[in-house]
Design a protein around this motif. Structure first.
Motif, PDB file in Angstrom:
ATOM      1  N   ALA A  68      46.656 -43.580 -27.043  1.00 18.13           N
ATOM      2  CA  ALA A  68      48.139 -44.318 -26.947  1.00 18.13           C
ATOM      3  C   ALA A  68      49.322 -43.500 -28.072  1.00 18.13           C
ATOM      4  CB  ALA A  68      48.684 -45.618 -26.775  1.00 18.13           C
ATOM      5  N   PHE A  69      48.349 -43.270 -28.793  1.00 20.92           N
ATOM      6  CA  PHE A  69      49.821 -43.236 -29.882  1.00 20.92           C
ATOM      7  C   PHE A  69      49.217 -41.876 -30.637  1.00 20.92           C
ATOM      8  CE2 PHE A  69      48.861 -47.713 -30.637  1.00 20.92           C
ATOM      9  CZ  PHE A  69      50.193 -48.474 -30.877  1.00 20.92           C
ATOM     10  N   ALA A  70      48.861 -41.258 -29.567  1.00 24.66           N
ATOM     11  CA  ALA A  70      48.978 -39.699 -30.088  1.00 24.66           C
ATOM     12  C   ALA A  70      49.576 -39.048 -28.890  1.00 24.66           C
ATOM     13  CB  ALA A  70      47.173 -38.794 -30.268  1.00 24.66           C
ATOM     14  N   VAL A  71      49.721 -39.486 -27.964  1.00 25.93           N
ATOM     15  CA  VAL A  71      50.469 -38.876 -26.919  1.00 25.93           C
ATOM     16  C   VAL A  71      52.480 -38.334 -27.028  1.00 25.93           C
ATOM     17  CG1 VAL A  71      48.782 -38.902 -25.169  1.00 25.93           C
ATOM     18  CG2 VAL A  71      50.749 -40.512 -25.289  1.00 25.93           C
ATOM     19  N   ARG A  72      52.672 -37.527 -26.300  1.00 24.09           N
ATOM     20  CA  ARG A  72      54.009 -37.380 -26.673  1.00 24.09           C
ATOM     21  C   ARG A  72      55.305 -38.434 -25.857  1.00 24.09           C
ATOM     22  NH1 ARG A  72      55.230 -31.110 -28.174  1.00 24.09           N
ATOM     23  NH2 ARG A  72      53.958 -30.856 -29.072  1.00 24.09           N
ATOM     24  N   SER A  73      54.895 -38.613 -24.711  1.00 26.37           N
ATOM     25  CA  SER A  73      55.498 -39.388 -23.932  1.00 26.37           C
ATOM     26  C   SER A  73      54.950 -41.031 -23.647  1.00 26.37           C
ATOM     27  CB  SER A  73      55.946 -38.470 -22.167  1.00 26.37           C
ATOM     28  OG  SER A  73      56.814 -39.231 -21.364  1.00 26.37           O
ATOM     29  N   VAL A  74      55.920 -41.684 -23.545  1.00 24.62           N
ATOM     30  CA  VAL A  74      55.715 -44.023 -23.412  1.00 24.62           C
ATOM     31  C   VAL A  74      55.588 -43.329 -21.906  1.00 24.62           C
ATOM     32  CG1 VAL A  74      55.821 -45.487 -23.971  1.00 24.62           C
ATOM     33  CG2 VAL A  74      56.015 -43.745 -26.031  1.00 24.62           C
ATOM     34  N   SER A  75      56.307 -42.999 -21.458  1.00 17.39           N
ATOM     35  CA  SER A  75      56.782 -42.678 -20.239  1.00 17.39           C
ATOM     36  C   SER A  75      54.900 -41.940 -19.259  1.00 17.39           C
ATOM     37  CB  SER A  75      57.784 -42.297 -19.420  1.00 17.39           C
ATOM     38  OG  SER A  75      57.652 -40.723 -19.658  1.00 17.39           O
ATOM     39  N   LEU A  77      51.956 -41.966 -20.837  1.00 18.74           N
ATOM     40  CA  LEU A  77      51.373 -42.954 -21.007  1.00 18.74           C
ATOM     41  C   LEU A  77      51.209 -44.211 -19.993  1.00 18.74           C
ATOM     42  CD1 LEU A  77      48.764 -43.716 -23.498  1.00 18.74           C
ATOM     43  CD2 LEU A  77      50.833 -45.035 -24.609  1.00 18.74           C
ATOM     44  N   TRP A  78      51.916 -44.449 -19.772  1.00 11.59           N
ATOM     45  CA  TRP A  78      52.245 -45.746 -19.451  1.00 11.59           C
ATOM     46  C   TRP A  78      51.871 -45.757 -17.896  1.00 11.59           C
ATOM     47  CZ3 TRP A  78      52.941 -50.959 -19.333  1.00 11.59           C
ATOM     48  CH2 TRP A  78      52.785 -51.853 -20.930  1.00 11.59           C
ATOM     49  N   ALA A  79      52.738 -43.992 -17.146  1.00 17.67           N
ATOM     50  CA  ALA A  79      52.704 -43.217 -15.660  1.00 17.67           C
ATOM     51  C   ALA A  79      50.555 -43.460 -15.512  1.00 17.67           C
ATOM     52  CB  ALA A  79      53.117 -42.842 -15.275  1.00 17.67           C
ATOM     53  N   GLY A  80      50.230 -42.365 -16.283  1.00 18.71           N
ATOM     54  CA  GLY A  80      49.392 -42.264 -16.504  1.00 18.71           C
ATOM     55  C   GLY A  80      47.672 -43.750 -16.545  1.00 18.71           C
ATOM     56  N   LEU A  81      47.970 -44.023 -17.798  1.00 16.96           N
ATOM     57  CA  LEU A  81      47.181 -45.881 -17.315  1.00 16.96           C
ATOM     58  C   LEU A  81      47.558 -46.990 -16.032  1.00 16.96           C
ATOM     59  CD1 LEU A  81      47.936 -46.998 -21.603  1.00 16.96           C
ATOM     60  CD2 LEU A  81      46.012 -45.723 -19.983  1.00 16.96           C
ATOM     61  N   ILE A  82      48.861 -46.740 -15.260  1.00 14.74           N
ATOM     62  CA  ILE A  82      48.206 -47.595 -14.498  1.00 14.74           C
ATOM     63  C   ILE A  82      48.219 -47.124 -13.120  1.00 14.74           C
ATOM     64  CG2 ILE A  82      50.347 -48.391 -12.481  1.00 14.74           C
ATOM     65  CD1 ILE A  82      52.304 -48.983 -15.229  1.00 14.74           C
ATOM     66  N   ALA A  83      47.979 -45.245 -13.238  1.00 12.04           N
ATOM     67  CA  ALA A  83      47.299 -44.621 -11.989  1.00 12.04           C
ATOM     68  C   ALA A  83      45.984 -44.838 -12.590  1.00 12.04           C
ATOM     69  CB  ALA A  83      47.941 -43.907 -12.137  1.00 12.04           C
ATOM     70  N   THR A  84      44.975 -44.760 -13.298  1.00 11.30           N
ATOM     71  CA  THR A  84      43.977 -44.372 -13.567  1.00 11.30           C
ATOM     72  C   THR A  84      43.657 -46.532 -13.300  1.00 11.30           C
ATOM     73  OG1 THR A  84      44.007 -43.288 -15.176  1.00 11.30           O
ATOM     74  CG2 THR A  84      42.331 -44.695 -15.249  1.00 11.30           C
ATOM     75  N   GLY A  85      44.592 -47.552 -13.633  1.00 17.20           N
ATOM     76  CA  GLY A  85      43.979 -48.857 -13.774  1.00 17.20           C
ATOM     77  C   GLY A  85      43.466 -48.700 -11.678  1.00 17.20           C
ATOM     78  N   VAL A  86      44.893 -48.188 -11.312  1.00 13.42           N
ATOM     79  CA  VAL A  86      45.083 -48.618  -9.760  1.00 13.42           C
ATOM     80  C   VAL A  86      43.908 -47.706  -9.212  1.00 13.42           C
ATOM     81  CG1 VAL A  86      46.239 -48.211  -7.691  1.00 13.42           C
ATOM     82  CG2 VAL A  86      47.621 -49.299  -9.991  1.00 13.42           C
ATOM     83  N   ALA A  87      43.732 -46.800  -9.628  1.00 13.04           N
ATOM     84  CA  ALA A  87      42.160 -46.228  -9.294  1.00 13.04           C
ATOM     85  C   ALA A  87      41.258 -47.006  -9.383  1.00 13.04           C
ATOM     86  CB  ALA A  87      42.602 -44.581  -9.099  1.00 13.04           C
ATOM     87  N   ALA A  88      40.937 -47.293 -10.482  1.00  8.48           N
ATOM     88  CA  ALA A  88      39.458 -47.631 -10.065  1.00  8.48           C
ATOM     89  C   ALA A  88      39.434 -49.325 -10.221  1.00  8.48           C
ATOM     90  CB  ALA A  88      39.276 -48.253 -12.063  1.00  8.48           C
ATOM     91  N   GLY A  89      40.546 -49.980  -9.691  1.00  7.61           N
ATOM     92  CA  GLY A  89      40.664 -51.441  -8.468  1.00  7.61           C
ATOM     93  C   GLY A  89      40.463 -51.192  -7.516  1.00  7.61           C
ATOM     94  N   LEU A  90      41.056 -50.553  -6.874  1.00  3.10           N
ATOM     95  CA  LEU A  90      41.021 -49.722  -5.152  1.00  3.10           C
ATOM     96  C   LEU A  90      39.092 -49.447  -5.498  1.00  3.10           C
ATOM     97  CD1 LEU A  90      44.212 -47.890  -4.220  1.00  3.10           C
ATOM     98  CD2 LEU A  90      43.379 -50.163  -3.737  1.00  3.10           C
ATOM     99  N   ALA A  91      38.739 -48.547  -5.734  1.00  5.74           N
ATOM    100  CA  ALA A  91      37.635 -47.989  -5.845  1.00  5.74           C
ATOM    101  C   ALA A  91      36.748 -48.862  -6.376  1.00  5.74           C
ATOM    102  CB  ALA A  91      37.153 -46.646  -6.774  1.00  5.74           C
ATOM    103  N   ASP A  92      36.613 -50.185  -7.265  1.00  6.48           N
ATOM    104  CA  ASP A  92      36.234 -51.383  -7.245  1.00  6.48           C
ATOM    105  C   ASP A  92      36.212 -52.337  -6.059  1.00  6.48           C
ATOM    106  OD1 ASP A  92      35.439 -50.877  -9.812  1.00  6.48           O
ATOM    107  OD2 ASP A  92      36.739 -51.891 -11.212  1.00  6.48           O
ATOM    108  N   TRP A  93      37.251 -52.715  -5.413  1.00  7.94           N
ATOM    109  CA  TRP A  93      37.525 -52.610  -3.946  1.00  7.94           C
ATOM    110  C   TRP A  93      36.199 -52.860  -3.265  1.00  7.94           C
ATOM    111  CZ3 TRP A  93      39.276 -52.624   0.873  1.00  7.94           C
ATOM    112  CH2 TRP A  93      39.894 -53.637   0.999  1.00  7.94           C
TER     113      TRP A  93
END
Length: 102
Positions: A68-75, A77-93
């Protein structure tokens, strides 16, 4: 102090705040969704898979917090984390809905 320096200082604080929010609460949500998914995918008994996934979650959380503190773009970072969370949540569901291991 010039106006440009004041604007830059405000932008830096917003950037740090956005990274800190991504590094702790958003990271916690994404890591927990990934931990549930890993526990369902690991072989062995449910107890062993849960312990193994929990141990891996410490590495995931620390890695994402550092990234989170190493990447260049905050946007990105947020897009990647949200996409990963949604994908993992859908797979869990899907695993729960299709009768996977709880």
């Amino acid at each position: 102090m010039s106006r440009a320096v004041e604007i830059l200082r405000g932008a830096i604080w917003r950037d740090v705040a956005a990274r800190a929010l991504a590094a702790v609460p958003l990271n916690y949500a994404v890591t927990s969704a990934l931990t549930m998914l890993i526990a369902r995918l690991l072989p062995g008994g449910a107890q062993q898979a849960s312990v193994g996934a929990t141990l891996l979650s410490f590495l995931i959380f620390a890695g994402v917090a550092m990234a989170a503190f190493a990447v260049r773009s905050v946007s990105w970072l947020w897009a990647g984390l949200i996409a990963t969370g949604v994908a993992a949540g859908l797979a869990d569901w899907c695993f729960i809905a299709w009768g996977g291991r709880l």
